[in-house]
Design an enzyme around this catalytic site. Structure first.
Site, mmCIF file in Angstrom:
data_model
loop_
_atom_site.group_PDB
_atom_site.id
_atom_site.type_symbol
_atom_site.label_atom_id
_atom_site.label_comp_id
_atom_site.label_asym_id
_atom_site.label_seq_id
_atom_site.Cartn_x
_atom_site.Cartn_y
_atom_site.Cartn_z
ATOM 1 N N HIS A 1 0.793 -1.228 0.000
ATOM 2 C CA HIS A 1 0.000 0.000 0.000
ATOM 3 C C HIS A 1 0.828 1.281 0.000
ATOM 4 O O HIS A 1 0.561 2.169 -0.800
ATOM 5 C CB HIS A 1 -1.100 0.027 1.050
ATOM 6 C CG HIS A 1 -2.118 1.056 0.671
ATOM 7 N ND1 HIS A 1 -3.095 0.819 -0.268
ATOM 8 C CD2 HIS A 1 -2.225 2.349 0.993
ATOM 9 C CE1 HIS A 1 -3.771 1.931 -0.483
ATOM 10 N NE2 HIS A 1 -3.270 2.877 0.276
ATOM 11 N N TYR B 1 1.596 5.398 -2.342
ATOM 12 C CA TYR B 1 1.930 6.766 -1.946
ATOM 13 C C TYR B 1 3.278 7.180 -2.504
ATOM 14 O O TYR B 1 3.520 8.354 -2.763
ATOM 15 C CB TYR B 1 1.875 6.930 -0.429
ATOM 16 C CG TYR B 1 0.484 6.678 0.076
ATOM 17 C CD1 TYR B 1 -0.561 7.496 -0.336
ATOM 18 C CD2 TYR B 1 0.184 5.599 0.886
ATOM 19 C CE1 TYR B 1 -1.849 7.253 0.061
ATOM 20 C CE2 TYR B 1 -1.107 5.346 1.300
ATOM 21 C CZ TYR B 1 -2.121 6.174 0.879
ATOM 22 O OH TYR B 1 -3.402 5.917 1.265
ATOM 23 N N HIS C 1 -10.738 0.304 -9.886
ATOM 24 C CA HIS C 1 -10.275 1.302 -8.916
ATOM 25 C C HIS C 1 -8.833 1.734 -9.190
ATOM 26 O O HIS C 1 -8.543 2.911 -9.276
ATOM 27 C CB HIS C 1 -10.394 0.739 -7.496
ATOM 28 C CG HIS C 1 -9.724 1.588 -6.465
ATOM 29 N ND1 HIS C 1 -10.185 2.844 -6.133
ATOM 30 C CD2 HIS C 1 -8.626 1.388 -5.704
ATOM 31 C CE1 HIS C 1 -9.394 3.365 -5.213
ATOM 32 N NE2 HIS C 1 -8.434 2.494 -4.933
ATOM 33 N N PHE C 2 -7.929 0.766 -9.348
ATOM 34 C CA PHE C 2 -6.561 1.265 -9.451
ATOM 35 C C PHE C 2 -6.206 1.746 -10.850
ATOM 36 O O PHE C 2 -5.198 2.405 -11.025
ATOM 37 C CB PHE C 2 -5.523 0.322 -8.832
ATOM 38 C CG PHE C 2 -5.302 -0.974 -9.525
ATOM 39 C CD1 PHE C 2 -4.711 -1.021 -10.767
ATOM 40 C CD2 PHE C 2 -5.633 -2.153 -8.894
ATOM 41 C CE1 PHE C 2 -4.485 -2.223 -11.399
ATOM 42 C CE2 PHE C 2 -5.408 -3.366 -9.521
ATOM 43 C CZ PHE C 2 -4.834 -3.397 -10.772
ATOM 44 N N HIS C 3 -7.062 1.468 -11.833
ATOM 45 C CA HIS C 3 -6.800 2.153 -13.099
ATOM 46 C C HIS C 3 -7.220 3.620 -13.057
ATOM 47 O O HIS C 3 -6.678 4.422 -13.802
ATOM 48 C CB HIS C 3 -7.414 1.418 -14.289
ATOM 49 C CG HIS C 3 -6.579 0.249 -14.717
ATOM 50 N ND1 HIS C 3 -6.713 -0.992 -14.161
ATOM 51 C CD2 HIS C 3 -5.559 0.134 -15.599
ATOM 52 C CE1 HIS C 3 -5.819 -1.824 -14.693
ATOM 53 N NE2 HIS C 3 -5.102 -1.156 -15.577
ATOM 54 N N ARG D 1 -11.371 -11.004 -10.542
ATOM 55 C CA ARG D 1 -10.292 -10.337 -11.248
ATOM 56 C C ARG D 1 -9.338 -11.360 -11.841
ATOM 57 O O ARG D 1 -9.332 -12.514 -11.456
ATOM 58 C CB ARG D 1 -9.552 -9.383 -10.327
ATOM 59 C CG ARG D 1 -8.670 -10.050 -9.304
ATOM 60 C CD ARG D 1 -8.134 -9.056 -8.298
ATOM 61 N NE ARG D 1 -6.933 -8.393 -8.784
ATOM 62 C CZ ARG D 1 -6.096 -7.711 -7.987
ATOM 63 N NH1 ARG D 1 -6.356 -7.618 -6.689
ATOM 64 N NH2 ARG D 1 -5.024 -7.143 -8.468
ATOM 65 N N ARG D 2 -8.550 -10.914 -12.780
ATOM 66 C CA ARG D 2 -7.478 -11.689 -13.388
ATOM 67 C C ARG D 2 -7.990 -12.952 -14.072
ATOM 68 O O ARG D 2 -7.464 -14.035 -13.852
ATOM 69 C CB ARG D 2 -6.451 -12.067 -12.329
ATOM 70 C CG ARG D 2 -5.812 -10.880 -11.656
ATOM 71 C CD ARG D 2 -5.046 -11.317 -10.437
ATOM 72 N NE ARG D 2 -4.011 -10.337 -10.074
ATOM 73 C CZ ARG D 2 -3.192 -10.487 -9.047
ATOM 74 N NH1 ARG D 2 -3.262 -11.560 -8.313
ATOM 75 N NH2 ARG D 2 -2.290 -9.590 -8.779
HETATM 76 C C1 HEM Z 1 -3.189 1.148 -22.292
HETATM 77 C C2 HEM Z 1 -3.705 1.340 -21.109
HETATM 78 C C3 HEM Z 1 -4.113 0.202 -20.193
HETATM 79 C C4 HEM Z 1 -4.938 -0.855 -20.444
HETATM 80 C C5 HEM Z 1 -5.681 -1.148 -21.724
HETATM 81 C C6 HEM Z 1 -4.952 -1.657 -19.257
HETATM 82 C C7 HEM Z 1 -5.669 -2.822 -19.110
HETATM 83 C C8 HEM Z 1 -5.530 -3.722 -18.071
HETATM 84 C C9 HEM Z 1 -6.229 -4.963 -17.951
HETATM 85 C C10 HEM Z 1 -7.271 -5.478 -18.941
HETATM 86 C C11 HEM Z 1 -5.804 -5.571 -16.824
HETATM 87 C C12 HEM Z 1 -6.212 -6.933 -16.326
HETATM 88 C C13 HEM Z 1 -7.427 -6.933 -15.493
HETATM 89 C C14 HEM Z 1 -7.873 -8.342 -15.215
HETATM 90 O O1 HEM Z 1 -7.835 -9.183 -16.105
HETATM 91 O O2 HEM Z 1 -8.268 -8.608 -14.087
HETATM 92 C C15 HEM Z 1 -4.839 -4.705 -16.201
HETATM 93 C C16 HEM Z 1 -4.172 -4.970 -15.030
HETATM 94 C C17 HEM Z 1 -3.295 -4.106 -14.428
HETATM 95 N N1 HEM Z 1 -2.947 -2.835 -14.867
HETATM 96 FE FE1 HEM Z 1 -3.538 -1.971 -16.579
HETATM 97 N N2 HEM Z 1 -4.164 -1.078 -18.313
HETATM 98 C C18 HEM Z 1 -3.636 0.071 -18.842
HETATM 99 C C19 HEM Z 1 -2.816 0.971 -18.212
HETATM 100 C C20 HEM Z 1 -2.263 0.780 -16.967
HETATM 101 C C21 HEM Z 1 -1.442 1.743 -16.286
HETATM 102 C C22 HEM Z 1 -1.072 3.109 -16.815
HETATM 103 C C23 HEM Z 1 -1.071 1.172 -15.111
HETATM 104 C C24 HEM Z 1 -0.184 1.731 -14.040
HETATM 105 C C25 HEM Z 1 0.732 2.644 -14.182
HETATM 106 C C26 HEM Z 1 -1.660 -0.155 -15.069
HETATM 107 C C27 HEM Z 1 -1.481 -1.052 -14.037
HETATM 108 C C28 HEM Z 1 -2.055 -2.303 -13.976
HETATM 109 C C29 HEM Z 1 -1.816 -3.239 -12.912
HETATM 110 C C30 HEM Z 1 -0.906 -3.029 -11.693
HETATM 111 C C31 HEM Z 1 -2.592 -4.376 -13.197
HETATM 112 C C32 HEM Z 1 -2.757 -5.596 -12.328
HETATM 113 C C33 HEM Z 1 -1.963 -6.739 -12.722
HETATM 114 C C34 HEM Z 1 -2.272 -7.880 -11.797
HETATM 115 O O3 HEM Z 1 -3.438 -8.069 -11.428
HETATM 116 O O4 HEM Z 1 -1.330 -8.548 -11.417
HETATM 117 N N3 HEM Z 1 -2.394 -0.348 -16.198
HETATM 118 N N4 HEM Z 1 -4.685 -3.578 -17.002
#
Ligand code: HEM
Ligand SMILES: [Cu+2]
Ligand SMILES: [Cu+2]
Lengths: 155, 537
Positions: B214, B218, B365-367, B428-429
């Site tokens: 967490h 920050y 939320h985190f997006h 999720r995931r």
């Molecule tokens: C092009 C822009 C982006 C798209 C299309 C996108 C899309 C996604 C999708 C579809 C997932 C998986 C969700 C799931 O299946 O449960 C994901 C996970 C994630 N995204 Fe993004 N995202 C984008 C940008 C970002 C940005 C800018 C960040 C952070 C700086 C970010 C951080 C994360 C993180 C930390 C996860 C989780 C991975 C996990 O669960 O282990 N994403 N994103």
């Protein structure tokens, strides 16, 4: 412009908002006993066979009349499956895993816990609406994670 | 003049490269979850790319960007970077570490996601690579502190520039946070992945992970706040409303950031409800400095609007430079953050948390928080930095102008539908929202909208990367514009309570020791067996 006055007003207003949020949580925790599950019980995840409850996980009525569902999560299935329980009766779930971390979410209810090897997650829910519910694993547990689903039947 | 910011621009270049690769992975995931068929779609591609996306976005992009930003600010606001050689060694360690981790992920040997919960086991080079990245960032923190100390000796009794005050807070938060990660990775995961011990305790590992997990957010957010406080009012043509409140905000984050991690473990066994409640209270505590930030920054923008002659109650909003790429990025980031804040307050209330824990809500939320607030702030910062760092004019300004709005639109679609799907229970995931092919009805429409949002996001990322690349290699040479930071309506003139970093760090450490010490000791004193390793594929 009286910066200092505005600063003060906002500082107190923000603090007030937070006290309100916390008040709501404390009230429900105190009055309605809304509390997160917090059970501490350990076991050897590689030898569940030695724990009668988890060697043959099932729905049982305990001598004191309480209804207990023991669940083992293992890549990529829950046992027992399906789980059958009556409506409008408190059901205590005891969930563990025999391998990696899994999730245990009964979609559409507030039954939601982690299945962590070596530990038992325990929580009690009452289902009011009869029907069939999906049990989904919501923690990534390997290549077929999305296929790890079970069924709950509320009668 | 040349070479002044080479250190910074190298870091930022690596950050943006990681962002570019991770964005491409993001769109693949969004399509996969929505069951849109595309060539080579498979479970393994989904989980490999999800791991790569999480690690590259959350750990590599953010860390490198913040390191680079820190060097820019040290150079410009303190006039020095003390320990340049150390800084380059840190860069090499962090870069080699990131490449090591990325290669094992892309080869399918470390598909453990960025949370890498054992007993799922990755290749040892994944853990070692991540460690090198963190060690590099520790050295960076040392360089930041050394630069500050050296400046302080020459300026006794003078408050340090606010931007450095904020970066120092970020450095301290980072040290406190990564202590937990170091204990997990060095004490448990590396020896285990090398076969030196057979078993690890998954719950102890999770607890150490969230001690880090967490405050990590920050660590991302504070540098964004630095930009909001010290650059945004300047670009908008105004003044910083209150310097004193800003200093207080950063110190409150130092104190309150770390002892909050149990709000990620509400559904875990092994932690008493009393401690979960204590961390909930502290979590709401950290809401406070964010609320104050919202006030101060918006007040500063109002000052800007009024300085340009705005009259009525809301007229000032229209006078702000909405077509400036930096301004648009940050303003939209702030709007996203209000939604993120509401969501965060919900996640932290544990009765509501059971509704959304580990559902698509969390990604939604985190997006908005990380993926929009932090990422857009860093994109805006890039537009602001490039001409100043490189002495080159921004190429494709038109593209740079629409890019932030495109991101905001894409994220609105993506994040709203993920929030809603999460409320309806989509876990999720998952490779496919229909799970076993039967259960998808409640989610399908929403995941399709999310996929459209993800595609728009990807286009926006492409636009950003195009502007950056074109500027870097073909921007017109100009004499670099000055780095100008916002002046406060009432500048700080003397040191106050909020400038005493040493004292506040001690307070933070004590709070951390109480908040994690007791529950961990309690957990460790149980009889425990541990788990052997499992490979995810
Ligand atoms: C092009 C822009 C982006 C798209 C299309 C996108 C899309 C996604 C999708 C579809 C997932 C998986 C969700 C799931 O299946 O449960 C994901 C996970 C994630 N995204 Fe993004 N995202 C984008 C940008 C970002 C940005 C800018 C960040 C952070 C700086 C970010 C951080 C994360 C993180 C930390 C996860 C989780 C991975 C996990 O669960 O282990 N994403 N994103
Ligand atoms: Cu599972
Ligand atoms: Cu799973």
């Amino acid at each position: 412009m009286n910066v200092e006055l505005y600063e003060r007003i906002w500082m107190w207003a923000a603090a007030g908002l937070i006290v309100m949020f916390l008040g709501a949580i404390f009230l429900t925790a105190g009055l309605q006993a809304v509390q997160p599950p917090s059970h501490l019980e350990t076991m050897d995840p590689t030898a569940l066979i030695h724990y009668p409850e988890f060697a043959n996980p099932a729905v049982v009525t305990r001598p004191d009349g309480s209804l207990v569902v023991s669940v083992v999560a293992e890549t990529y299935a829950f046992t027992p499956d399906p789980i059958e329980v009556p409506a409008n009766r408190p059901v205590t779930f005891r969930v563990t895993s025999s391998d990696v971390v899994h999730g245990f979410e009964i979609v559409g209810t507030n039954a939601n816990a982690m299945a962590i090897p070596g530990y038992v997650s325990q929580f009690t829910v009452t289902f009011t609406k009869p029907g069939e519910y999906v049990i989904a694993c919501h923690e990534y547990c390997g290549i077929l994670h999305h296929g790890m689903v079970g069924k709950l039947i509320v009668k | 003049m040349t070479g002044r910011h080479t250190l910074a621009s190298t870091h930022i270049g690596v950050a943006i490269a990681a962002f570019a690769v991770a964005s491409a992975m993001g769109v693949l995931q969004a399509l996969s979850v929505a069951d849109v068929e595309f060539p080579r779609r498979s479970e393994s591609l989904y989980y490999v790319s999800l791991t790569a996306h999480g690690v590259l976005m959350a750990l590599v992009f953010t860390t490198f960007f913040i390191m680079g930003l820190g060097y820019v600010l040290a150079q410009e606001c303190l006039g020095r970077i003390t320990g340049r050689l150390g800084a380059w060694i840190a860069f090499a360690l962090a870069a080699v570490g990131s490449v090591m981790a990325a290669v094992t992920i892309l080869r399918g040997q470390s598909t453990v996601l960025y949370t890498f919960y054992p007993p799922m086991q990755a290749h040892p080079l994944f853990y070692i690579g991540a460690t090198l990245l963190v060690v590099g960032s520790w050295i960076w923190g040392g360089v930041m502190i050394a630069s500050y100390r050296s400046w302080r000796r020459e300026h006794p009794g003078v408050p340090v520039p606010l931007s450095i005050h904020g970066m120092l807070a970020a450095v301290i938060v980072w040290y406190l946070a990564t202590a937990g990660l170091a204990a997990e990775v060095l004490g448990m995961l590396i020896p285990w992945s090398l076969g030196m011990v057979d078993k690890v305790d998954p719950l102890v590992a999770r607890t150490l992970f969230w001690w880090f997990g967490h405050p990590l957010v920050y660590f991302w957010l504070l540098p964004a706040y630095v930009l909001w406080y010290t650059v945004l009012p300047q670009v908008a043509g105004g003044r910083l409303f209150s310097d004193r409140l800003a200093r207080m905000v950063f110190i409150l984050f130092v104190v309150l950031s770390t002892p909050v991690g149990f709000h990620h473990q509400f559904s875990d066994p092994g932690i008493s409800s009393g401690w979960k409640l204590a961390h909930t209270v502290l979590t709401y505590g950290v809401l406070y400095p964010s609320l104050v930030t919202a006030f101060t920054v918006i007040a500063s923008l109002e000052v800007a609007g009024r300085m340009k002659g705005a009259k009525g109650l809301f007229d000032w909003i229209g006078r702000l430079p909405w077509s400036d790429p930096f301004f648009a990025c940050i303003a939209l980031a702030m709007i996203a953050f209000t939604f993120g804040g509401f969501g965060g307050a919900i996640n932290a209330a544990y009765a509501m948390n059971t509704m959304v824990h580990n559902t698509a809500w969390i990604q939604g939320h985190f997006h908005v928080t990380l993926g929009t607030t932090v990422a857009l702030s860093f994109m805006g910062a890039t537009y602001w930095l490039l001409p100043r760092m490189l002495g080159r004019e921004l190429r494709f300004r038109g593209l740079a102008r629409v890019q932030p709005y495109l991101w905001f639109l894409g994220m609105a679609l993506f994040s709203t539908s993920y929030h809603l799907a999460g409320l309806r229970g989509l876990p999720r995931r998952v490779y496919s929202a229909s799970l076993t092919g039967e259960y998808g009805e409640a989610w399908h429409g929403l995941t399709k909208v999310a996929a459209a949002g993800g595609t728009i996001l990807f286009l926006s990322a492409l636009a950003f990367v195009t502007v950056v690349l074109a500027t870097w290699v073909a921007g017109k040479k100009i004499s670099p514009p000055a780095f100008e930071f916002a002046v406060s309506l009432r500048p700080a003139t003397a040191l106050t309570l909020w400038d005493r970093f040493g004292m506040w760090t001690v307070v933070a450490v004590v709070l951390l020791a109480v908040a994690y010490g007791y529950p961990l000791i309690h957990l460790l004193s149980q009889q425990r067996w541990g788990s052997p390793a499992f490979q995810p594929f």
